[in-house]
Design a protein around this motif. Structure first.
Motif, PDB file in Angstrom:
ATOM      1  N   ILE A 104       0.830  -1.208   0.000  1.00 18.68           N
ATOM      2  CA  ILE A 104       0.000   0.000   0.000  1.00 18.68           C
ATOM      3  C   ILE A 104       0.872   1.269   0.000  1.00 18.68           C
ATOM      4  N   ASP A 105       2.080   1.142   0.561  1.00 20.51           N
ATOM      5  CA  ASP A 105       3.007   2.283   0.555  1.00 20.51           C
ATOM      6  C   ASP A 105       3.879   2.315  -0.704  1.00 20.51           C
ATOM      7  N   GLU A 106       3.715   1.322  -1.519  1.00 19.02           N
ATOM      8  CA  GLU A 106       4.538   1.229  -2.735  1.00 19.02           C
ATOM      9  C   GLU A 106       3.805   1.984  -3.845  1.00 19.02           C
ATOM     10  N   ASN A 107       3.803   3.321  -3.727  1.00 15.25           N
ATOM     11  CA  ASN A 107       2.954   4.126  -4.608  1.00 15.25           C
ATOM     12  C   ASN A 107       3.742   5.127  -5.457  1.00 15.25           C
ATOM     13  N   ASP A 108       5.045   4.925  -5.535  1.00 14.49           N
ATOM     14  CA  ASP A 108       5.887   5.833  -6.316  1.00 14.49           C
ATOM     15  C   ASP A 108       6.133   5.211  -7.703  1.00 14.49           C
ATOM     16  N   PRO A 109       5.586   5.820  -8.759  1.00 16.53           N
ATOM     17  CA  PRO A 109       5.731   5.243 -10.094  1.00 16.53           C
ATOM     18  C   PRO A 109       7.196   5.059 -10.503  1.00 16.53           C
ATOM     19  N   ASN A 110       8.078   5.907  -9.967  1.00 15.28           N
ATOM     20  CA  ASN A 110       9.501   5.771 -10.324  1.00 15.28           C
ATOM     21  C   ASN A 110      10.082   4.453  -9.812  1.00 15.28           C
ATOM     22  N   ARG A 111       9.636   4.047  -8.609  1.00 16.60           N
ATOM     23  CA  ARG A 111      10.127   2.757  -8.073  1.00 16.60           C
ATOM     24  C   ARG A 111       9.568   1.594  -8.884  1.00 16.60           C
ATOM     25  N   TRP A 112       8.304   1.691  -9.288  1.00 14.12           N
ATOM     26  CA  TRP A 112       7.734   0.617 -10.127  1.00 14.12           C
ATOM     27  C   TRP A 112       8.472   0.539 -11.459  1.00 14.12           C
ATOM     28  N   LYS A 113       8.784   1.715 -12.016  1.00 13.19           N
ATOM     29  CA  LYS A 113       9.499   1.753 -13.311  1.00 13.19           C
ATOM     30  C   LYS A 113      10.899   1.146 -13.149  1.00 13.19           C
ATOM     31  N   GLU A 114      11.555   1.520 -12.043  1.00 12.30           N
ATOM     32  CA  GLU A 114      12.906   0.992 -11.797  1.00 12.30           C
ATOM     33  C   GLU A 114      12.868  -0.531 -11.627  1.00 12.30           C
ATOM     34  N   ALA A 115      11.862  -0.997 -10.874  1.00  9.10           N
ATOM     35  CA  ALA A 115      11.743  -2.447 -10.637  1.00  9.10           C
ATOM     36  C   ALA A 115      11.465  -3.182 -11.940  1.00  9.10           C
ATOM     37  N   TYR A 116      10.599  -2.616 -12.781  1.00  5.84           N
ATOM     38  CA  TYR A 116      10.307  -3.215 -14.089  1.00  5.84           C
ATOM     39  C   TYR A 116      11.578  -3.248 -14.952  1.00  5.84           C
ATOM     40  N   ASP A 117      12.269  -2.119 -15.021  1.00  4.58           N
ATOM     41  CA  ASP A 117      13.480  -2.046 -15.861  1.00  4.58           C
ATOM     42  C   ASP A 117      14.508  -3.082 -15.411  1.00  4.58           C
ATOM     43  N   ASN A 118      14.782  -3.095 -14.104  1.00  7.43           N
ATOM     44  CA  ASN A 118      15.880  -3.919 -13.592  1.00  7.43           C
ATOM     45  C   ASN A 118      15.585  -5.413 -13.602  1.00  7.43           C
ATOM     46  N   GLN A 119      14.330  -5.782 -13.394  1.00 10.70           N
ATOM     47  CA  GLN A 119      14.053  -7.214 -13.221  1.00 10.70           C
ATOM     48  C   GLN A 119      13.419  -7.882 -14.431  1.00 10.70           C
ATOM     49  N   LEU A 120      12.587  -7.138 -15.193  1.00 12.90           N
ATOM     50  CA  LEU A 120      11.883  -7.771 -16.319  1.00 12.90           C
ATOM     51  C   LEU A 120      12.401  -7.276 -17.670  1.00 12.90           C
ATOM     52  N   LEU A 121      12.422  -5.965 -17.860  1.00 11.77           N
ATOM     53  CA  LEU A 121      12.902  -5.449 -19.146  1.00 11.77           C
ATOM     54  C   LEU A 121      14.327  -5.923 -19.420  1.00 11.77           C
ATOM     55  N   SER A 122      15.162  -5.930 -18.384  1.00  9.62           N
ATOM     56  CA  SER A 122      16.566  -6.337 -18.545  1.00  9.62           C
ATOM     57  C   SER A 122      16.667  -7.756 -19.111  1.00  9.62           C
TER      58      SER A 122
END
Ligand SMILES: NC(=O)c1ccc[n+]([C@@H]2O[C@H](COP(=O)([O-])OP(=O)(O)OC[C@H]3O[C@@H](n4cnc5c(N)ncnc54)[C@H](OP(=O)(O)O)[C@@H]3O)[C@@H](O)[C@H]2O)c1
Length: 258
Positions: A104-122
């Motif tokens: 519920i506190d994970e509401n920063d789009p930049n963190r979601w973008k970073e997580a997507y880039d680092n773990q899936l897009l990579s």
């Protein structure tokens, strides 16, 4: 057991330290020549030197960012030019952003973008760049390091769970498509692997570490070697009929039957 990967070429991504470095060592100990890929030139050169010194195989450091299309294209062309391509690809990645938070506190789009880039897009970027060459060789092994959270979401780990599940789905699609070229595609899903001795960012307090140990019936954390050996086996000739699978390395933490 002879894993029959002596002389094969193995690319290990995110391998300038941590689990990636340990997996590169384990493959090299079986006689594979290693291509290392990460962003820190100095650390990569050190890992390459220690591998060549320890096992007498070739270790090629390739500096780049897994999230960059340009860098992953250069990774593939360097592999072709310097090593004639690759037989084995180990898709290790960066960690999700720190500090961990409730969903519920994970509401920063930049963190979601970073997580997507680092773990899936990579992962998608590296596979897209190197798989065409592998299919021509008619044999291959692709192994992704995901997380036990794909089966049992751990508290405060939604930035990992969401994208590791994405990697798992992507790998399953890939397994269905490239099996015809002699390539197997699998995931290794770790949890509770001890990284505290070398990564202060991952260090838990003494009481948190004790609590983590109690999450498995074994009452301890896993070692780096206990995950590297499973990845190395999946990269072997002997593992040829394991395909589209996720192998847990979490000491029995996950409570479900399957
Ligand atoms: N320990 C566990 O129990 C556990 C459980 C589940 C999942 N995992 C996952 O296992 C993986 C490895 O964990 P670890 O503790 O070994 O991580 P780590 O020590 O933080 O190492 C991460 C590696 O990723 C590289 N890297 C980071 N961003 C990169 C990028 N954009 N392109 C290329 N390389 C990049 C880093 O090198 P550079 O900075 O040089 O690029 C470094 O070599 C992580 O994804 C972690 O989430 C671990």
């Amino acid at each position: 057991m002879d894993l029959r990967i002596k002389g094969k070429i193995a690319l290990v991504t995110a391998s300038s330290g941590g689990m990636g470095r340990n997996i590169a060592h384990a493959l090299a100990a079986e006689g594979a020549n290693i291509a290392l890929f990460a962003r820190s030139a100095e650390k990569l050169a050190e890992v390459a030197a220690e591998i060549e010194r320890s096992y007498g195989v070739r270790a090629l450091p390739i500096v780049g960012d897994m999230t960059s299309t340009e860098d992953t294209a250069r990774l593939a062309s360097t592999l072709e030019r310097e090593m004639g391509g690759t037989d084995i690809v180990i898709l290790n990645t960066a960690r999700p952003p720190n500090p961990i938070r409730t969903t519920i506190d994970e509401n920063d789009p930049n963190r979601w973008k970073e997580a997507y880039d680092n773990q899936l897009l990579s992962v998608i970027q590296v596979v897209s760049a190197v798989l065409p060459g592998m299919t021509q060789r008619g044999w291959g092994r692709v192994v992704a390091v995901t997380s036990a959270s794909v089966k049992q979401p751990m508290p405060h780990h939604s930035l990992s769970t969401v994208f590791r599940a994405g990697v798992t789905a992507y790998m399953k699609h890939l397994a269905n498509e490239v099996g015809q070229h002699g390539i197997t595609v699998n995931c290794v899903a770790p949890a509770l692997i001890d990284t505290s001795h070398r990564n202060s960012a991952a260090a838990y307090s003494a009481s948190q570490t004790e609590a983590r140990k109690r999450l498995t019936p074994l009452g301890r954390l896993g070692t780096q070697e206990e995950i590297s050996s499973v990845v190395t086996f999946l990269a072997s000739v002997q593992a040829g009929f394991i395909n589209g699978a996720t192998v847990p390395v979490e000491g029995g933490m996950v409570g479900s039957l399957y």
